[in-house]
Structure formats: C-alpha cells, structure tokens
Design an enzyme around this catalytic site. Sequence first.
Site, PDB file in Angstrom:
ATOM      1  N   ASP A 104     -32.402 -18.452 -36.616  1.00 12.03           N
ATOM      2  CA  ASP A 104     -33.099 -19.688 -36.247  1.00 12.03           C
ATOM      3  C   ASP A 104     -33.570 -19.468 -34.818  1.00 12.03           C
ATOM      4  O   ASP A 104     -32.751 -19.401 -33.895  1.00 12.03           O
ATOM      5  CB  ASP A 104     -32.157 -20.896 -36.323  1.00 12.03           C
ATOM      6  CG  ASP A 104     -32.906 -22.191 -36.065  1.00 12.03           C
ATOM      7  OD1 ASP A 104     -33.678 -22.240 -35.089  1.00 12.03           O
ATOM      8  OD2 ASP A 104     -32.724 -23.151 -36.826  1.00 12.03           O
ATOM      9  N   HIS A 105     -34.873 -19.343 -34.633  1.00  9.90           N
ATOM     10  CA  HIS A 105     -35.340 -18.883 -33.318  1.00  9.90           C
ATOM     11  C   HIS A 105     -35.045 -19.901 -32.207  1.00  9.90           C
ATOM     12  O   HIS A 105     -35.089 -19.544 -31.036  1.00  9.90           O
ATOM     13  CB  HIS A 105     -36.816 -18.478 -33.362  1.00  9.90           C
ATOM     14  CG  HIS A 105     -37.785 -19.613 -33.270  1.00  9.90           C
ATOM     15  ND1 HIS A 105     -38.174 -20.352 -34.360  1.00  9.90           N
ATOM     16  CD2 HIS A 105     -38.442 -20.141 -32.219  1.00  9.90           C
ATOM     17  CE1 HIS A 105     -39.027 -21.283 -33.972  1.00  9.90           C
ATOM     18  NE2 HIS A 105     -39.208 -21.182 -32.676  1.00  9.90           N
ATOM     19  N   HIS A 116     -34.214 -26.276 -36.986  1.00 11.57           N
ATOM     20  CA  HIS A 116     -34.273 -26.395 -35.527  1.00 11.57           C
ATOM     21  C   HIS A 116     -33.637 -27.699 -35.005  1.00 11.57           C
ATOM     22  O   HIS A 116     -32.844 -27.684 -34.076  1.00 11.57           O
ATOM     23  CB  HIS A 116     -35.713 -26.304 -35.041  1.00 11.57           C
ATOM     24  CG  HIS A 116     -36.450 -25.115 -35.569  1.00 11.57           C
ATOM     25  ND1 HIS A 116     -35.835 -23.900 -35.797  1.00 11.57           N
ATOM     26  CD2 HIS A 116     -37.743 -24.931 -35.932  1.00 11.57           C
ATOM     27  CE1 HIS A 116     -36.724 -23.036 -36.248  1.00 11.57           C
ATOM     28  NE2 HIS A 116     -37.886 -23.640 -36.354  1.00 11.57           N
TER      29      HIS A 116
HETATM   30  C1  BG6 Z   1     -41.354 -22.813 -36.705  1.00  9.69           C
HETATM   31  C2  BG6 Z   1     -42.133 -23.763 -37.572  1.00  9.69           C
HETATM   32  O1  BG6 Z   1     -40.121 -22.520 -37.298  1.00  9.69           O
HETATM   33  O2  BG6 Z   1     -41.134 -23.409 -35.432  1.00  9.69           O
HETATM   34  C3  BG6 Z   1     -43.459 -24.107 -36.918  1.00  9.69           C
HETATM   35  O3  BG6 Z   1     -42.384 -23.168 -38.849  1.00  9.69           O
HETATM   36  C4  BG6 Z   1     -43.235 -24.625 -35.513  1.00  9.69           C
HETATM   37  O4  BG6 Z   1     -44.175 -25.060 -37.690  1.00  9.69           O
HETATM   38  C5  BG6 Z   1     -42.327 -23.699 -34.715  1.00  9.69           C
HETATM   39  O5  BG6 Z   1     -44.497 -24.732 -34.882  1.00  9.69           O
HETATM   40  C6  BG6 Z   1     -41.944 -24.335 -33.403  1.00  9.69           C
HETATM   41  O6  BG6 Z   1     -41.323 -23.397 -32.579  1.00  9.69           O
HETATM   42  P1  BG6 Z   1     -41.404 -23.503 -30.993  1.00  9.69           P
HETATM   43  O7  BG6 Z   1     -40.528 -22.392 -30.527  1.00  9.69           O
HETATM   44  O8  BG6 Z   1     -42.843 -23.339 -30.615  1.00  9.69           O
HETATM   45  O9  BG6 Z   1     -40.893 -24.852 -30.629  1.00  9.69           O
END
Ligand code: BG6
Length: 506
Positions: A192-193, A255
């Site tokens: 989960d990034h 997230h």
């Molecule tokens: C991704 C989603 O996991 O996370 C995207 O699929 C979203 O739709 C993105 O834009 C948001 O990541 P960050 O790091 O830009 O907040």
Amino acid sequence: MTGRTATTTARPADPCCLVIFGASGDLTHRLLVPALYNLGVAGLLPDAFALIGVARSESSSEAFRADLEKSLPKFATRQIDPAIAKKVLGNVVYVQGESDDPRTYEKIGRELSRIEREQKTQGNRLFYLATPPNAFVPIGCHLGQSGLARQDNGAWRRIIIEKPFGTDLASAQALNQKLLSVLKEDQIFRIDHYLGKETVQNILVLRFGNGLFEPIWNRDHIDHVQITVAEALTIGRRGRYYDATGALRDMVPNHLFQLLSLVAMEPPARFAADAVRAGKAELLDAVQVQARDEALRNSVRAQYGDGFIENHAVEAYRQTMDVKRDSTSETYVALKLMIDNWRWAGVPFYLRTGKALRAKLTEVAIKFKQAPIAMFRDTPIDRLAENFLVLGIQPKECIGLNFNAKIPGPSIAIGGVGMMFKYEDYFDAAPSTGYETLIYDCMIGDAILYPRADGIEAGWRVVQPFIDAWREVGAQGLATYRAGSEGPAEADWLITAEGRRWRPIA
Ligand code: BG6
C-alpha cells in the site's frame, strides 16, 4: 531551525534477484527502477543484485535494459550517477511469456539458476507482481507449484502484490485463500504505497514516541476525527479501471483505512511487524459493520460534473474517455464510521476522498472537545476556536495545533492561533518515489509496513455494506459536485447534521 538530516544505520539489503511481472508497464519505469536507483544512492542496494523483467511483448534483454536506461533519467528523482545506474541495471534480463503459461516459469527458473550461479545472489528472490489483478492468482499459483518460490537452504522467496487486493470481501478472501494455499503468509507482501510516505509512518512516532498525546487520545478528550484524501486530479486516461472501481474501492479499504488504523490503533507491545499488524487489524475489526439503512444514512457518494480546476476547464466524469455515459460509479465518497472499543466508543470518524476537487490535500484532523464551561463571558463557548491537531500528509508535510489565545488589550478578547511544525524546517529529506522503504523492507524481510491478510479482510468487511447498499439503490442517491469544488453539499450535511463541519480543502 534547519538542517537536521535524517541519519540511517540501515544495512544494505540481502543479495537478491528481483523478478518483475508486468515489467513493460508504467510502474516499473516510473517508480520501481527510480526507487531502486535511490536505494543504490543510499548504499542500501546489495552488491549482488539482478533484475528479471517478465512481460508478454516480444523483446530482448538488451532492448529491455536499453529501455530502462533511457527512462531512468526521465523518472529519477535526482541526477543520475552512471556508476550507480550500472549497479541497478548492470544485470538485467528479459523473459517473454504469458503469466498463465507454465513455460514462462521454466524460462524464469533457468534464468534464476544462471544468475544465482554467476551473480551470487544466494538464491534470494523477490517477485514483484506489477500486473493487472486478474494475474495475481495465476502468477502466485505458478510460483508456488513450480517450486520457484519454495524457501530452502536459508534462501528467502517473497512476493509483492500491488493493489487492488480484491474488489469486495468475498474476492479478497478468495485471493488470500488461493495465495496461502501455495505460499506462507510471511512470504506475501501486500503493498500500500501510502505506507511508504514518511508522514504516514510518522503517525506512529508522534503517538507512541511522545508521552504527551496518548493520555488524551481517546473518547474523553476527542470529539471526532476527520480523514481527508482530496485530489485535484481527474480520472484522466484511467476511465476503464476507474469506472469499474469507483472512489470507495479505489481508496477506502486501502489508503484511508491505513491512515485510520494508524491513528486509532492501540499501542503495540513492540515496534515489530506482527505486533503492529495485529494492532491495525484489531482496530479495523472494531469498526462497526453497518446495516443497510445505516450504511445509506452514513455515506455520501457523488460524481463530478464539469467545472474548473486551477483555471483549467474540466469535463464532466461521464464525458471522460472509457467511462459509461450513464455510469453510477462514484468519484467522491464520504463516510461516518464508529469504532466499537473502549477508547473510541461514541467518537465519530468522518472519512472523505474524491477526484477533481479544489486542491490536493491529505490530512488527518483530530478535533478535541471544547472547554467545558463558558468562562469568558464575552466569548460564548461556540465562538472559541476549535482545538484541532492536524497531521498534514500532502502536499504540505506538517503537524499543526490550533488553540485559543488572548488578543492583546485591556479586555479579555479571544482569538484562534496556531502552532506549526513543518518537516522541511527540520529535516533534509532525500528525494524519493515513496517506494524505496517498501522495497527495501521486503528485501530485508521486515513486513511492518505491509498489511496482513486479516487486516485486509477486516477492511473489506467494513466497506462491504456500503457496496451492497449502493448497488441496491443504483443511481438513486448518487449526488453530483462541480469539478474544482470542495465536494457535494450532501457531504456537508453528513457532518453538519451533528453540529460539526469539515475543514476546508485548500
Ligand atoms: C492510487 C489510486 O492507489 O492512489 C489513485 O488508484 C490515486 O486513484 C492514488 O490517485 C493517490 O495516491 P497519492 O500518493 O497521489 O495520494
């Protein structure tokens, strides 16, 4: 005050070979290889390292390496040093094959044996599934059945899986079950990034590295919590994926629930993978699973219409390429959740996320209860500034506290003021893609930042009633909002009905 550079005592990762499935895709070029490069700069990439790219298209190792060499400067977060680029891309091999064809795995096996002999990667293998989700099970099963992922002679074999991890509770359970029939839980790293973001990791340090906050981190002192992940981005070219997914599935069980569980979990017994992951899963398990009518009452879903974002005209969601003209997929969602445990009983958690909003803003805001009596007669209690502790995650990485102070002068007049800690004032953070720590942790076998099967399933269990209730009512109840706004009016009602209000998205 500046210049407190973060120091690291981290050791280089174990010698290993990284096998990327879906290697010709965007993720490899845009994030994975630049992250490996940054690990190289930090001295954390092992000397014995090789990379195998697996994809369907016809190509060769030379062409694949040349392609990566060309894209690295484009996506790198810093100037390229050729010696480090060579360390990352010195041993690159391409394997062409379909993910459900056993011959692909025979080819990968031959390359791995050769690399392990020649490059001394000690049999350690990291398989990265950067593929569409329908390939997760075939790849996992082939890796398990072919023996490529069998751990023996002290060598480790691990798998990183990108999101989405299932599309509902049943599919997430089925995916876990299939993977766990061929691999052990400690071999599976579900990425989960958001957990790669420094400020997200800092939530635990703020809570458990200070004696100050924990005594008031409960229902006695906290009125409610707001978690916001607002994006100014539209769907752009992701219509096909997004229209089948919607904001809830795309953002919430992963997230937003990671943020929720870090903010609300109990202190773990140890700062170690199993204790932290168990704590997070336990928290999600305590979130109330709502009945259909409650789910409808406590949720708002909406789609953006046309509008302007930063002076650019934006077309309505339904006009976007690859989106159905009568689509009912939501691009915005707001939820009210309750947590059934001693710490949080009665404290609402309001979550919202959406696309094409006024600004990008990710923050967790903790609202403390007001002073219990109106002691200052000229300032009624409802006019005192609200006590918010705000954990700013992006774009500003900061922690702020709002409180009341006396306005100078002969009478007692009260005004809201703020204290603000900005990361940039204290630390020189190395430029990063956000994937460095996650990849490195997997290479050293530390799963602390990776959700476990039970945590993933607990998250889907909470989200499932919303999916079901919305499916039942269809287009009914789908609100709209103007692109470039702060979201639908209905989302305001969700919170104002309870005498509260959202913080601005700005
Ligand atoms: C991704 C989603 O996991 O996370 C995207 O699929 C979203 O739709 C993105 O834009 C948001 O990541 P960050 O790091 O830009 O907040």
